[in-house]
Design an enzyme around this catalytic site. Structure first.
Site, PDB file in Angstrom:
ATOM      1  N   CYS A  30     -72.969  35.671 -81.414  1.00  0.00           N
ATOM      2  CA  CYS A  30     -71.536  35.788 -81.712  1.00  0.00           C
ATOM      3  C   CYS A  30     -71.082  34.558 -82.501  1.00  0.00           C
ATOM      4  CB  CYS A  30     -70.773  35.884 -80.394  1.00  0.00           C
ATOM      5  SG  CYS A  30     -68.990  35.666 -80.558  1.00  0.00           S
ATOM      6  N   ASP A  51     -58.555  27.133 -85.893  1.00  0.00           N
ATOM      7  CA  ASP A  51     -59.849  27.818 -86.007  1.00  0.00           C
ATOM      8  C   ASP A  51     -59.687  29.295 -86.309  1.00  0.00           C
ATOM      9  OD1 ASP A  51     -60.147  29.354 -83.172  1.00  0.00           O
ATOM     10  OD2 ASP A  51     -59.038  27.488 -82.982  1.00  0.00           O
ATOM     11  N   GLY A  68     -63.771  30.808 -68.808  1.00  0.00           N
ATOM     12  CA  GLY A  68     -63.077  31.747 -67.935  1.00  0.00           C
ATOM     13  C   GLY A  68     -62.342  31.021 -66.843  1.00  0.00           C
ATOM     14  N   TYR A  86     -65.107  28.969 -82.275  1.00  0.00           N
ATOM     15  CA  TYR A  86     -63.994  28.755 -81.349  1.00  0.00           C
ATOM     16  C   TYR A  86     -64.369  28.670 -79.868  1.00  0.00           C
ATOM     17  CZ  TYR A  86     -60.299  30.042 -78.151  1.00  0.00           C
ATOM     18  OH  TYR A  86     -59.478  30.079 -77.075  1.00  0.00           O
ATOM     19  N   ASN A 144     -72.328  37.437 -68.385  1.00  0.00           N
ATOM     20  CA  ASN A 144     -71.429  37.121 -69.498  1.00  0.00           C
ATOM     21  C   ASN A 144     -71.702  38.123 -70.601  1.00  0.00           C
ATOM     22  OD1 ASN A 144     -71.323  34.531 -72.044  1.00  0.00           O
ATOM     23  ND2 ASN A 144     -69.697  35.887 -71.389  1.00  0.00           N
ATOM     24  N   GLY A 145     -70.633  38.770 -71.061  1.00  0.00           N
ATOM     25  CA  GLY A 145     -70.771  39.782 -72.105  1.00  0.00           C
ATOM     26  C   GLY A 145     -70.145  41.076 -71.653  1.00  0.00           C
ATOM     27  N   CYS A 170     -66.993  34.656 -70.255  1.00  0.00           N
ATOM     28  CA  CYS A 170     -67.352  34.135 -68.936  1.00  0.00           C
ATOM     29  C   CYS A 170     -68.398  33.044 -69.060  1.00  0.00           C
ATOM     30  CB  CYS A 170     -67.926  35.248 -68.075  1.00  0.00           C
ATOM     31  SG  CYS A 170     -66.781  36.607 -67.876  1.00  0.00           S
TER      32      CYS A 170
HETATM   33  P1  5GP Z   1     -52.412  33.258 -82.494  1.00  0.00           P
HETATM   34  O1  5GP Z   1     -51.698  32.508 -83.563  1.00  0.00           O
HETATM   35  O2  5GP Z   1     -53.258  34.329 -83.013  1.00  0.00           O
HETATM   36  O3  5GP Z   1     -51.490  33.722 -81.413  1.00  0.00           O
HETATM   37  O4  5GP Z   1     -53.386  32.230 -81.742  1.00  0.00           O
HETATM   38  C1  5GP Z   1     -54.393  31.561 -82.421  1.00  0.00           C
HETATM   39  C2  5GP Z   1     -54.965  30.573 -81.452  1.00  0.00           C
HETATM   40  O5  5GP Z   1     -55.632  31.270 -80.374  1.00  0.00           O
HETATM   41  C3  5GP Z   1     -56.008  29.668 -82.088  1.00  0.00           C
HETATM   42  O6  5GP Z   1     -55.610  28.338 -81.840  1.00  0.00           O
HETATM   43  C4  5GP Z   1     -57.295  29.965 -81.384  1.00  0.00           C
HETATM   44  O7  5GP Z   1     -57.922  28.749 -81.016  1.00  0.00           O
HETATM   45  C5  5GP Z   1     -56.909  30.742 -80.160  1.00  0.00           C
HETATM   46  N1  5GP Z   1     -57.834  31.872 -79.905  1.00  0.00           N
HETATM   47  C6  5GP Z   1     -58.501  32.615 -80.777  1.00  0.00           C
HETATM   48  N2  5GP Z   1     -59.240  33.538 -80.165  1.00  0.00           N
HETATM   49  C7  5GP Z   1     -59.086  33.370 -78.862  1.00  0.00           C
HETATM   50  C8  5GP Z   1     -59.640  33.997 -77.712  1.00  0.00           C
HETATM   51  O8  5GP Z   1     -60.434  34.924 -77.765  1.00  0.00           O
HETATM   52  N3  5GP Z   1     -59.262  33.491 -76.520  1.00  0.00           N
HETATM   53  C9  5GP Z   1     -58.404  32.446 -76.417  1.00  0.00           C
HETATM   54  N4  5GP Z   1     -58.102  31.986 -75.225  1.00  0.00           N
HETATM   55  N5  5GP Z   1     -57.852  31.863 -77.489  1.00  0.00           N
HETATM   56  C10 5GP Z   1     -58.178  32.309 -78.693  1.00  0.00           C
HETATM   57 FE1  SF4 Z   2     -67.238  39.869 -80.666  1.00  0.00          FE
HETATM   58 FE2  SF4 Z   2     -66.586  38.880 -83.037  1.00  0.00          FE
HETATM   59 FE3  SF4 Z   2     -68.262  37.590 -81.442  1.00  0.00          FE
HETATM   60 FE4  SF4 Z   2     -69.043  39.816 -82.630  1.00  0.00          FE
HETATM   61  S1  SF4 Z   2     -68.467  37.883 -83.640  1.00  0.00           S
HETATM   62  S2  SF4 Z   2     -69.376  39.269 -80.512  1.00  0.00           S
HETATM   63  S3  SF4 Z   2     -67.148  41.003 -82.593  1.00  0.00           S
HETATM   64  S4  SF4 Z   2     -66.107  37.981 -81.050  1.00  0.00           S
HETATM   65 MG    MG Z   3     -56.594  27.088 -80.458  1.00  0.00          MG
END
Ligand code: 5GP
Ligand code: SF4
Ligand code: MG
Length: 464
Positions: A245, A355, A28, A251, A102-103, A1
């Site tokens: 985090c 990423d 978000g 990312y 947020n969190g 968020c």
């Molecule tokens: P996957 O191949 O696992 O389906 O998707 C990977 C992609 O999802 C990467 O491009 C990354 O940027 C994105 N991604 C990774 N973690 C998250 C997340 O927590 N939320 C969203 N919206 N995208 C994520």
């Molecule tokens: Fe969550 Fe991973 Fe971020 Fe730790 S590093 S707060 S487990 S997303």
């Molecule tokens: Mg991506």
């Protein structure tokens, strides 16, 4: 968020908050809300959808005052509906409190049981509402706003970066680990006495958009109270233990936001350089999965000398695929989102940079599209280690059984997403690239080493 707040000496705090939320939209896209205070009177509006869908000029006109709080929601607890949109508003003996969170708390169940036993009527299904009610209870015992908030936060375990608005002032709070970011900015004032105007924002990109100057971070375990007298700080946690985090850095946060005195673009560029050093491969082109893979791909190209090119064009008007609630929608989303360029890719050996891999569904579809566009080899390089544990602190990386790296080896993942080779950046490399003390980050989704203990029932809900 995304959370945002303004304490001004001039009006239009809600309008500044609108722009702040617009810059925090990536945090978000499910719902958005703004609460404002004008001389003791409260105003508020929230709705489902993007900031630009929820607000228009007319609605903002009806949110007057010099104090405002805003929120963009991405659901990690509670269902996706407007009653769960934030800011959470609660009534107290000293007037309304507007809370943006947020969190994720990890002791939500205990807190909820406790409050219900005390006869409280809970309106939403979120942990954030519990924090607001705990603060209200303390205010009703005649504590000051900061004292009440501290007493409430002492009952909370987990991740919380909070922005709270009241008729008397604005508050910013971070949990003792500072898992989620929160920064303070100042705005120039046109007022005669030269009073400062302040902004609180999840990320510095929220300050940039309104022309505010970054002052500093709210520290882990710190509370700041901002009113006519200026800004007061209180370190409320017995032992602060910074655990930002790392996923924010690799990312989640915007690349133009600053953490640890540099843009995340620069950090991600370095991740790409480290990745190139760790995993050399012969190829003709380096391409990124846009947008999140771009900085690391440029860094990889710089370090390897292999040219960077755009091989995939992204339609920017499709929301982040990951945030859409169902797997089917997610799969449809990705087809709408990325289109390969056959004239760039045809006959080429391609290094594809992203990423992270979470479920693996996005990656598999992209690799298929690259091959259809004529790529002869696809070597995937990921600028973070395998995600094999769920997050309990506010990033929706799903339960463990949905994480591809939780059940499969790197070789098995390579086969599943159909790449010629696959390499993930080392955990050491990811942390070394921060240039900071590696102990000062949470990286539990890569290690399972959770800095804040997860109570058993919650653990069982997401761990295999
Ligand atoms: P996957 O191949 O696992 O389906 O998707 C990977 C992609 O999802 C990467 O491009 C990354 O940027 C994105 N991604 C990774 N973690 C998250 C997340 O927590 N939320 C969203 N919206 N995208 C994520
Ligand atoms: Fe969550 Fe991973 Fe971020 Fe730790 S590093 S707060 S487990 S997303
Ligand atoms: Mg991506």
């Amino acid at each position: 968020c995304g959370v945002f707040g303004i304490f001004g000496t001039e009006v239009e705090a809600a309008k500044l908050t609108y722009f702040g939320l617009f810059a925090l939209q990536h945090r978000g896209q499910e719902s958005a809300g703004i609460a404002s205070f004008q001389e003791g009177t409260f105003f508020g509006h929230k709705g489902m959808g993007l900031v630009s869908q929820v607000f228009d000029e007319d609605i903002l006109q009806h949110l007057p005052g010099s104090i405002a709080v805003g929120h963009t929601r991405y659901s990690t607890t509670g269902t996706s509906r407007v009653s769960n949109a934030q800011p959470v508003i609660v009534e107290t003996a000293r007037g309304k409190l507007a809370l943006a969170h947020n969190g994720n708390l990890v002791n939500t169940l205990q807190l909820r049981d406790h409050l219900v036993q005390e006869g409280l009527n809970l309106e939403t299904t979120t942990d954030s509402e519990l924090i607001a009610h705990r603060i209200a209870q303390e205010v009703n015992q005649d504590k000051s706003w900061p004292e009440a908030a501290i007493a409430a936060c002492q009952d909370c375990q987990g991740a919380f970066s909070l922005v709270l608005g009241t008729a008397q002032g604005l508050m910013g709070i971070r949990d003792p680990h500072g898992i989620r970011p929160l920064v303070i900015g100042t705005l120039p004032s046109k007022g005669q006495q030269g009073e400062q105007q302040y902004a609180l924002s999840s990320e510095t990109c929220g300050l940039d958009i309104i022309g505010a100057t970054y002052l500093r971070d709210v520290l882990p375990g710190e509370l700041v109270w901002i009113d006519q007298q200026g800004i007061q700080s209180q370190l409320w946690a017995a032992a602060a233990n910074p655990k930002l985090c790392i996923f924010e850095m690799i990312y989640f946060a915007r690349p133009d936001s600053h953490m640890h005195e540099e843009s995340l673009y620069s950090y991600r560029l370095r991740l790409g350089k480290y990745l190139a050093q760790e995993s050399q491969v012969e190829a003709d082109l380096v391409i990124a999965v846009p947008d999140s893979g771009v900085p690391a791909a440029i860094g990889f190209s710089q370090a390897s000398g292999i040219p960077y090119a755009e091989g995939l064009i992204k339609n920017r008007y499709v929301g982040r695929t990951f945030i859409q609630p169902t797997q089917t929608m997610r799969e449809q989303g990705i087809r709408m989102k990325l289109n390969p360029l056959p004239d760039v890719l045809s006959g080429k050996r391609v290094i594809l940079i992203d990423d992270s891999i979470v479920r693996g569904t996005t990656s598999r579809k992209i690799v298929k599209a690259l091959r259809e566009a004529g790529a002869t080899e696809v070597h995937m390089r990921i600028s973070s280690p395998p995600v094999n544990h769920p997050c309990f602190y506010g990033i929706d990386t799903d339960s463990q059984d949905h994480l591809i790296a939780a059940t499969k080896s790197v070789e098995e993942i390579a086969r599943q997403i159909d790449v010629d080779t696959l390499y993930y950046l080392s955990w050491e490399g990811m942390l070394a690239a921060t240039g900071e003390n590696p102990d000062h980050f949470c990286s539990a989704c890569f290690t399972g080493d959770y800095p804040i203990a997860i109570p058993e029932p919650l653990k069982r809900s997401k761990l295999m």
